[in-house]
Design an enzyme around this catalytic site. Structure first.
Site, PDB file in Angstrom:
ATOM      1  N   LYS A 221      50.584  50.775  40.254  1.00  0.00           N
ATOM      2  CA  LYS A 221      50.625  49.378  40.691  1.00  0.00           C
ATOM      3  C   LYS A 221      51.886  49.179  41.527  1.00  0.00           C
ATOM      4  CE  LYS A 221      50.761  44.636  38.917  1.00  0.00           C
ATOM      5  NZ  LYS A 221      50.502  43.779  37.744  1.00  0.00           N
ATOM      6  N   ARG A 231      49.569  34.648  41.739  1.00  0.00           N
ATOM      7  CA  ARG A 231      50.679  33.962  41.054  1.00  0.00           C
ATOM      8  C   ARG A 231      50.507  32.454  41.135  1.00  0.00           C
ATOM      9  NH1 ARG A 231      55.084  38.373  43.167  1.00  0.00           N
ATOM     10  NH2 ARG A 231      54.228  40.056  41.869  1.00  0.00           N
ATOM     11  N   LYS A 244      59.668  42.329  41.596  1.00  0.00           N
ATOM     12  CA  LYS A 244      59.272  43.225  40.501  1.00  0.00           C
ATOM     13  C   LYS A 244      59.516  44.695  40.841  1.00  0.00           C
ATOM     14  CE  LYS A 244      56.027  39.827  38.651  1.00  0.00           C
ATOM     15  NZ  LYS A 244      54.757  39.581  37.953  1.00  0.00           N
ATOM     16  N   LYS A 275      46.444  49.676  42.583  1.00  0.00           N
ATOM     17  CA  LYS A 275      46.521  48.257  42.926  1.00  0.00           C
ATOM     18  C   LYS A 275      47.746  48.002  43.794  1.00  0.00           C
ATOM     19  CE  LYS A 275      47.280  43.925  40.563  1.00  0.00           C
ATOM     20  NZ  LYS A 275      47.676  43.342  39.318  1.00  0.00           N
ATOM     21  N   TYR A 340      37.534  39.481  43.449  1.00  0.00           N
ATOM     22  CA  TYR A 340      37.150  38.067  43.337  1.00  0.00           C
ATOM     23  C   TYR A 340      35.860  37.798  44.109  1.00  0.00           C
ATOM     24  CZ  TYR A 340      41.913  38.094  41.673  1.00  0.00           C
ATOM     25  OH  TYR A 340      43.051  38.402  40.965  1.00  0.00           O
TER      26      TYR A 340
HETATM   27  N1  LIG Z   1      47.583  41.942  36.638  1.00  0.00           N
HETATM   28  C1  LIG Z   1      46.636  41.383  37.507  1.00  0.00           C
HETATM   29  C2  LIG Z   1      47.208  40.998  38.792  1.00  0.00           C
HETATM   30  O1  LIG Z   1      48.421  41.061  38.950  1.00  0.00           O
HETATM   31  C3  LIG Z   1      46.279  40.582  39.898  1.00  0.00           C
HETATM   32  C4  LIG Z   1      46.960  40.480  41.216  1.00  0.00           C
HETATM   33  C5  LIG Z   1      46.159  39.813  42.300  1.00  0.00           C
HETATM   34  O2  LIG Z   1      44.954  39.605  42.236  1.00  0.00           O
HETATM   35  O3  LIG Z   1      46.819  39.482  43.275  1.00  0.00           O
END
Ligand SMILES: NCC(=O)CCC(=O)O
Ligand SMILES: [Mg+2]
Length: 353
Positions: A221, A231, A244, A275, A340
Site C-alpha cells: 500500500k 478521506r 503517512k 493499492k 466503487y
Molecule cells: N483502507 C481503505 C482505503 O484506504 C481506501 C482508499 C481509497 O479508496 O482511496
C-alpha cells in the site's frame, strides 16, 4: 529470429503472390488487423475478460436509519445507514458480486487519539456485518483493519511524540480484527501497513478458534495522493495531520513491494493486495508473477473520482472508461478489483450477458 513474438521477419523473403491487383497494396504477409475485423473475431482472440466474480464493492457506512448521504468528491457514491447497506448487499448479491467491503464514517464525537471505537464490538462496522449476515449470509464481507476511521488525528496507528508506534498499534489491530471476526465477517483486511500485523492477527484469530478466517493483506500500500476522496468519505480529510509516509510505501519502489508481499504471505495472508490500482499496475504484475497468490488491486477513490468527474463534464465516455480501467487490472494479472464502480460495472456485464 528478427522478432520475438509473431511471425519471423525472415518469412518476408518467401515469394509473394502478385499484389499488383490492388493498387498501392503493401507486400504484407502478416496483417494483425485481420483478427480485429469483426466483433465475433475480436471475441475469439480476446485474452482477458472481466466478470462480476472479479469485483469487490466497497461501501461507506453512517449512523442512523433510512439515510443516504452523498460523498461530494465521489459522484454516485453515498454513505449508507446500516439498513441501507443491507439493501445494497442484496443488490450486490443479485448482481452476483461475491464480496462487499465496509468502511465507516465515524462521528467526530466517537473519535479519539487511540481510535478506541475500532475495538467496540458494537461499532458501526460490526452492526452492519451482523445485519447483513442475518439477511444474506451467502455474501462475502471484507472488513478493513486500521485505525484511521476512528482516530481524531486520522492516522492508521497510535501516535507518540509525532511518531506512529508500530508494535503498540499492532496490539490494537488484533483486537479490532477480533471484534469484526466475531461479528461475522469473512475476510479480515489489514490496511494499516504496520510491520508484523498479519502474523499477530493470524495468531489472535487462531487462538480464538477462528481458523477459517481469511486474511487479505493490503501488502503493498503506497502513500498516495489518490486517497483524497476516501478521506472525505470517512471524515478524516480535515483532521489528518501530516502524511503517512513513515508507514505506507514510497511510490518510487517496486522491489520493496515484493519484500512486503513475501512477508505477509509468510505471516499467513491468504490473499494480497496492491493499492492504489491503476498507477501501480506494474506492481500488480510483478506480485502476481513472483508469488502466484490470489492478488487483488484497489481502484481507489481518487481513481474513481477522476473518471467520474471527467465523465460528468462530458470529457470522457464514463462507461467505457470504467470498463477499460477494470479490464486493465485483469490484464495486469489481478484476480479481482476493489472498486466503487462495482455495481455499475456488474450491471453492465449482466446486461451484456
Ligand atoms: N483502507 C481503505 C482505503 O484506504 C481506501 C482508499 C481509497 O479508496 O482511496
Ligand atoms: Mg508489511
Amino acid at each position: 529470429m528478427a522478432i520475438k513474438y509473431g511471425r519471423p521477419i525472415e518469412l518476408r523473403e518467401v515469394s509473394r503472390r502478385d499484389s499488383t491487383a490492388v493498387p498501392h497494396a503493401l507486400d504484407l504477409t502478416v496483417r494483425p488487423r485481420r483478427n480485429r475485423k469483426a466483433e465475433w473475431a475480436r471475441r475469439m482472440v480476446r485474452e482477458n475478460v472481466l466478470t462480476t466474480d472479479d469485483l469487490i464493492w466497497p461501501l461507506f457506512l453512517i449512523d442512523g436509519t433510512n439515510k443516504r448521504e452523498q460523498v461530494a468528491s465521489m459522484p454516485g457514491v453515498d454513505r449508507l445507514s446500516v439498513d441501507e447497506a443491507v439493501r445494497e448487499a442484496e443488490r450486490a448479491m443479485k448482481l452476483t458480486i461475491p464480496c462487499i467491503a465496509l468502511f465507516p464514517y465515524t462521528d467526530p464525537s466517537l473519535r479519539d487519539e487511540e481510535g478506541s471505537e475500532a475495538t467496540n464490538p458494537n461499532n458501526l462496522v460490526c452492526q452492519a456485518v451482523r445485519a447483513i449476515k442475518k439477511e444474506f449470509p451467502e455474501i462475502g464481507i471484507l472488513c478493513d483493519v486500521a485505525l484511521d476511521p476512528f482516530t481524531s488525528h486520522g492516522h492508521d496507528g497510535l501516535i507518540s511524540d509525532g511518531k506512529i508506534l508500530n508494535d503498540e498499534t499492532v496490539a490494537v489491530l488484533v483486537r479490532q480484527a477480533l471484534v469484526q471476526a466475531e461479528a461475522g465477517c469473512d475476510i479480515i483486511a489489514p490496511s494499516d501497513m504496520m510491520d508484523g500485523r498479519v502474523a499477530a492477527i493470524r495468531e489472535g484469530l487462531d487462538r480464538a478458534g477462528l481458523i477459517d478466517m481469511q486474511i487479505m493483506s493490503y501488502a503493498a500500500k503506497y502513500a498516495s495522493a489518490f486517497y483524497g476522496p476516501f478521506r472525505d468519505a470517512i471524515g478524516s480529510a480535515k483532521t489528518l495531520t501530516g502524511d503517512k509516509r513513515t508507514y505506507q510505501m514510497d511510490s518510487a519502489n517496486t522491489d520493496e513491494a515484493l519484500r512486503e508481499v513475501e512477508l505477509d504471505i509468510a505471516e499467513g495472508a491468504d490473499m494480497v493486495m496492491v493499492k492504489p490500482g491503476m498507477p501501480y499496475l506494474d506492481v500488480v504484475r510483478r506480485v502476481k508473477d513472483t508469488f502466484a497468490m490470489p492478488t487483488f488491486a484497489y481502484q481507489v477513490s481518487g481513481e474513481y473520482a477522476m473518471i467520474a468527474a471527467a465523465a460528468n463534464n462530458g470529457w470522457l465516455d464514463g462507461e467505457r472508461a470504467m470498463m477499460e480501467s477494470l479490464l486493465a487490472f485483469k490484464r495486469a494479472g489481478a484476480d479481482g478489483v476493489l472498486s466503487y464502480f462495482a455495481p455499475k460495472a456488474a450491471e453492465k456485464l449482466r446486461a451484456q450477458g
